[in-house]
Structures are given as structure tokens and as C-alpha cells.
Design a protein around this motif. Structure first.
Motif, PDB file in Angstrom:
ATOM      1  N   ALA A 149      -4.352  31.568  12.054  1.00  0.00           N
ATOM      2  CA  ALA A 149      -4.139  30.737  10.865  1.00  0.00           C
ATOM      3  C   ALA A 149      -4.261  29.265  11.236  1.00  0.00           C
ATOM      4  O   ALA A 149      -3.852  28.852  12.324  1.00  0.00           O
ATOM      5  CB  ALA A 149      -2.758  31.001  10.268  1.00  0.00           C
ATOM      6  N   HIS A 150      -4.847  28.517  10.318  1.00  0.00           N
ATOM      7  CA  HIS A 150      -4.939  27.060  10.456  1.00  0.00           C
ATOM      8  C   HIS A 150      -4.140  26.436   9.314  1.00  0.00           C
ATOM      9  O   HIS A 150      -4.327  26.814   8.162  1.00  0.00           O
ATOM     10  CB  HIS A 150      -6.402  26.622  10.373  1.00  0.00           C
ATOM     11  N   HIS A 151      -3.253  25.508   9.646  1.00  0.00           N
ATOM     12  CA  HIS A 151      -2.450  24.836   8.629  1.00  0.00           C
ATOM     13  C   HIS A 151      -2.746  23.336   8.694  1.00  0.00           C
ATOM     14  O   HIS A 151      -2.363  22.675   9.668  1.00  0.00           O
ATOM     15  CB  HIS A 151      -0.958  25.085   8.860  1.00  0.00           C
ATOM     16  N   SER A 152      -3.431  22.843   7.666  1.00  0.00           N
ATOM     17  CA  SER A 152      -3.759  21.409   7.655  1.00  0.00           C
ATOM     18  C   SER A 152      -2.728  20.615   6.856  1.00  0.00           C
ATOM     19  O   SER A 152      -2.686  19.395   6.949  1.00  0.00           O
ATOM     20  CB  SER A 152      -5.153  21.187   7.076  1.00  0.00           C
ATOM     21  N   GLU A 153      -1.894  21.320   6.079  1.00  0.00           N
ATOM     22  CA  GLU A 153      -0.855  20.646   5.300  1.00  0.00           C
ATOM     23  C   GLU A 153       0.505  21.119   5.807  1.00  0.00           C
ATOM     24  O   GLU A 153       0.860  22.285   5.632  1.00  0.00           O
ATOM     25  CB  GLU A 153      -0.990  20.990   3.808  1.00  0.00           C
ATOM     26  N   LEU A 154       1.232  20.214   6.419  1.00  0.00           N
ATOM     27  CA  LEU A 154       2.543  20.559   6.958  1.00  0.00           C
ATOM     28  C   LEU A 154       3.572  19.576   6.412  1.00  0.00           C
ATOM     29  O   LEU A 154       3.251  18.405   6.183  1.00  0.00           O
ATOM     30  CB  LEU A 154       2.518  20.503   8.485  1.00  0.00           C
ATOM     31  N   PRO A 155       4.811  20.031   6.215  1.00  0.00           N
ATOM     32  CA  PRO A 155       5.818  19.136   5.650  1.00  0.00           C
ATOM     33  C   PRO A 155       6.265  18.084   6.656  1.00  0.00           C
ATOM     34  O   PRO A 155       6.408  18.362   7.851  1.00  0.00           O
ATOM     35  CB  PRO A 155       6.965  20.089   5.300  1.00  0.00           C
ATOM     36  N   THR A 156       6.478  16.877   6.137  1.00  0.00           N
ATOM     37  CA  THR A 156       7.002  15.774   6.940  1.00  0.00           C
ATOM     38  C   THR A 156       8.267  15.261   6.268  1.00  0.00           C
ATOM     39  O   THR A 156       8.322  15.141   5.044  1.00  0.00           O
ATOM     40  CB  THR A 156       5.960  14.652   7.059  1.00  0.00           C
ATOM     41  N   VAL A 157       9.270  15.007   7.059  1.00  0.00           N
ATOM     42  CA  VAL A 157      10.548  14.540   6.534  1.00  0.00           C
ATOM     43  C   VAL A 157      11.018  13.377   7.398  1.00  0.00           C
ATOM     44  O   VAL A 157      10.758  13.346   8.603  1.00  0.00           O
ATOM     45  CB  VAL A 157      11.575  15.712   6.510  1.00  0.00           C
ATOM     46  N   ASP A 158      11.654  12.369   6.746  1.00  0.00           N
ATOM     47  CA  ASP A 158      12.186  11.244   7.522  1.00  0.00           C
ATOM     48  C   ASP A 158      13.547  11.621   8.080  1.00  0.00           C
ATOM     49  O   ASP A 158      14.439  12.038   7.348  1.00  0.00           O
ATOM     50  CB  ASP A 158      12.303   9.983   6.659  1.00  0.00           C
ATOM     51  N   ILE A 159      13.678  11.498   9.404  1.00  0.00           N
ATOM     52  CA  ILE A 159      14.958  11.769  10.064  1.00  0.00           C
ATOM     53  C   ILE A 159      15.249  10.607  10.993  1.00  0.00           C
ATOM     54  O   ILE A 159      14.521  10.389  11.963  1.00  0.00           O
ATOM     55  CB  ILE A 159      14.909  13.089  10.868  1.00  0.00           C
ATOM     56  N   ALA A 160      16.271   9.847  10.675  1.00  0.00           N
ATOM     57  CA  ALA A 160      16.740   8.772  11.558  1.00  0.00           C
ATOM     58  C   ALA A 160      15.642   7.762  11.890  1.00  0.00           C
ATOM     59  O   ALA A 160      15.576   7.252  13.011  1.00  0.00           O
ATOM     60  CB  ALA A 160      17.326   9.372  12.843  1.00  0.00           C
ATOM     61  N   GLY A 161      14.767   7.498  10.903  1.00  0.00           N
ATOM     62  CA  GLY A 161      13.698   6.537  11.145  1.00  0.00           C
ATOM     63  C   GLY A 161      12.517   7.110  11.901  1.00  0.00           C
ATOM     64  O   GLY A 161      11.634   6.368  12.331  1.00  0.00           O
ATOM     65  N   PHE A 162      12.503   8.414  12.076  1.00  0.00           N
ATOM     66  CA  PHE A 162      11.359   9.115  12.667  1.00  0.00           C
ATOM     67  C   PHE A 162      10.664   9.918  11.558  1.00  0.00           C
ATOM     68  O   PHE A 162      11.329  10.527  10.727  1.00  0.00           O
ATOM     69  CB  PHE A 162      11.807  10.114  13.740  1.00  0.00           C
ATOM     70  N   ALA A 163       9.342   9.936  11.565  1.00  0.00           N
ATOM     71  CA  ALA A 163       8.592  10.828  10.685  1.00  0.00           C
ATOM     72  C   ALA A 163       8.460  12.160  11.425  1.00  0.00           C
ATOM     73  O   ALA A 163       7.768  12.260  12.443  1.00  0.00           O
ATOM     74  CB  ALA A 163       7.217  10.247  10.384  1.00  0.00           C
ATOM     75  N   ALA A 164       9.162  13.163  10.906  1.00  0.00           N
ATOM     76  CA  ALA A 164       9.190  14.472  11.581  1.00  0.00           C
ATOM     77  C   ALA A 164       8.249  15.419  10.852  1.00  0.00           C
ATOM     78  O   ALA A 164       8.434  15.678   9.664  1.00  0.00           O
ATOM     79  CB  ALA A 164      10.605  15.033  11.591  1.00  0.00           C
ATOM     80  N   THR A 165       7.236  15.906  11.551  1.00  0.00           N
ATOM     81  CA  THR A 165       6.341  16.926  10.995  1.00  0.00           C
ATOM     82  C   THR A 165       6.758  18.271  11.562  1.00  0.00           C
ATOM     83  O   THR A 165       6.795  18.459  12.787  1.00  0.00           O
ATOM     84  CB  THR A 165       4.878  16.631  11.343  1.00  0.00           C
TER      85      THR A 165
END
Ligand code: MN
Length: 307
Positions: A149-165
Motif C-alpha cells: 500500500a502507498h499512502h500519500s495523504e497522512l494526518p498531521t497534528v501540531d504537538i508542542a510546536g512540532f508538526a507531527a505526521t
């Protein structure tokens, strides 16, 4: 691994002044590349179901062939390909052909068996930097049908000033769409200009964290590329801080609780399974990876297989 290495590795896992396990990468060769191998450790074969961590680059592949990993087989695991820069072309014995770029996930589920190759495409980005990770399949899923499987869309969330994918499992309320077979997390954290604060962790999970680019301080411990910090279960948070642009990789999960036997590209439980998989590869029973210009990778000699 030489006998000397094996003896050295029997030493206690290093613990820093804060009581945290902090280990250094071993250099390993993958094709023409030198990589930092952070897992497995002699005394810590897996963290959650994560059982293999290679970090390579950043390196220039300008005007050279770049990555050339010939066709080779896998059983009993998922391979997780994650790039920080560059591009890599995946082909496999199911007929998949997929170019991957930074921020995307290539997830290959070997299950009962698959073969693949990974190369820099003929026309490739001049830089290459990434991680190659393996997730052990639990006993209940080891024999699943192989899949890619290839996933080109993954969720990103801001945590403590970091962009977490979040590329595997879930973190901070974001969940990856990737198929997983155990309670797990895999995420990349990119520090913004105020990258400092509290990283929430699942207390049922054990975790490792390492720096892929730049530097960081995690739970009071300074980290740079080539070091792996282990955070055990029962921990609900870790304080993290990093200069802008630094990239951290967080991996964790519920401790697997299964004794893995890893040899070459196989994750199994018994020497007999490993020997059978090696014979299957030698005799061509993994199928063919199409369009690879060169010979497949031969298995090394089967020797000294221990449980
Ligand atoms: Mn592979």
C-alpha cells in the motif's frame, strides 16, 4: 556479526545519568550505502512491534546510481519506507510499482512471503535521506497474504510546536490510514520555531525516539543523529525541544511479548522456518520482481541459527 561483536553486545544496555537507555547506532552496509542501524539491539530485539530501524543519509546521489537494493525476499513483517528527502522506486513480486517521496508512506506487508526491490529512479532527486523500518507481524497475522500500500495523504497534528505526521497507528488524536496488526505508533515530528513542550504518550506503549535531522532534547537527554533513546511503558508524556527544522522519529507500541528470530530479511520464530524461507528464495518460490536490471540478492549462508 562477528563473535567479538556478539560478546561486546552482551554488556548492559547503556543507561544515562537520568536512568534512560541511550544506545548508539551500528554502521551497516545496505548495497552501496552506509546506514545507521539503531534496532535491533542485543538486549532489546523489538520496541512494540518495531524490530528494525535503519537511518541513512542525508547523502548526495547527484550523478550516481543512488539506491540499488536488488530483489530480495521478506516474511513475517511489514516494511515501512519513510523519506526525509529524495525519491525511491519500489517494485515487488505482486506487480506493484510505486515512487515514494517525502511525507508519504510505502507499507509492504510481507505476511507469508513477498520479494521487492528499491532503487533510485533513473532521473532522481540529488539528495537522499530516509529511514527503513520493519514491524514484526504478531503470531496471529504472520501468515497473512502479502500486500503493498502507498499512502500519500497522512494526518498531521501540531504537538508542542512540532508538526507531527502520523504514518503508523495513532498519536495526539490523529490516526494513520495504514493497516496495522498491533497497537503501534510511528510518527515524524518536525520542529517549528517554537518546538518545545509536552509529547503525550500512551502509557501502555514502550517507545523509542531518535533524531533524523538536527538535534533535540527529549526527557532531559540531548540527542543527535545516530542515538536511540528508549522510553519504557508507564510513561504518559515526554518533554521535547528542538531547534526549528529538526526532525524526530517516534516509534512505539504495546510490547510484543513474542520471541522473534530474525535472520537476513526474515522475521520468524524457529530456525526451521528460516531455513524453509531461504530454500524458497533459492528455488524461486517467492515470485519475480519485474523490470529489475540485475541479479537478485543471494541469501547469505545459513549458519549458527539460534533461537
Ligand atoms: Mn526489503
Amino acid at each position: 556479526m562477528s563473535t567479538v561483536d556478539a560478546q561486546l553486545e552482551i554488556a548492559e544496555t547503556p543507561v544515562n545519568s537520568l536512568g534512560l537507555e541511550l544506545t548508539g547506532a551500528k554502521e551497516a552496509r545496505v548495497g552501496d550505502m552506509t546506514v545507521r542501524r539503531l534496532l535491533p539491539l542485543r538486549l532489546r530485539r523489538s520496541v512494540g512491534a518495531w524490530c528494525f530501524v535503519d537511518h541513512y543519509g542525508p547523502m548526495s546521489v547527484d550523478g550516481v546510481a543512488g539506491m540499488r537494493v536488488p530483489p530480495h525476499p521478506h516474511i513475517g513483517l511489514q516494511t515501512v519506507t519513510w523519506l526525509i528527502s529524495g525519491d525511491v522506486l519500489h517494485t515487488d513480486s505482486l506487480g506493484s510499482e510505486q515512487l515514494i517521496r517525502p511525507g508519504q508512506l510505502n507499507l509492504m506487508t510481507a505476511g507469508r512471503g513477498i520479494a521487492h526491490a528499491e532503487v533510485s529512479p533513473a532521473e532522481h532527486d540529488p539528495a537522499l535521506h530516509g529511514v527503513q523500518l520493519w514491524v514484526a507481524l504478531p503470531e496471529t497475522a504472520r501468515q497473512v497474504e502479502p500486500a503493498f500500500a502507498h499512502h500519500s495523504e497522512l494526518p498531521t497534528v501540531d504537538i508542542a510546536g512540532f508538526a507531527a505526521t502520523v504514518f503508523m497507528g495513532s498519536l495526539g488524536g490523529a490516526r494513520s490510514p495504514a493497516r496495522v496488526y498491533s497497537e503501534i505508533v510511528g510518527a515524524e515530528l518536525i520542529a517549528g520555531q517554537d518546538g518545545r513542550g509536552t509529547l503525550p504518550l500512551q502509557p501502555e506503549h514502550e517507545h523509542v525516539i531518535f533524531v533524523a535531522l538536527g538535534s533535540a532534547k527529549v526527557a532531559g537527554t540531548a540527542l543527535g543523529p545516530g542515538s536511540l533513546l528508549y522510553l519504557g511503558t508507564g510513561r504518559e508524556r515526554a518533554e521535547i525541544a528542538a531547534p526549528e527544522g529538526s526532525r524526530l522519529i517516534l516509534l512505539g507500541g504495546v510490547p510484543l511479548g513474542e520471541q522473534l528470530l530474525m535472520w537476513w530479511n526474515f522475521v520468524a520464530r524457529t530456525p526451521e522456518e528460516i531455513a524453509a524461507a531461504a530454500a524458497d528464495w533459492r528455488d524461486g518460490r517467492f515470485g519475480t520482481v519485474a523490470d529489475y536490471d540485475g541479479e537478485p540478492m543471494p541469501a547469505p549462508p545459513l549458519a549458527r541459527l539460534r533461537r
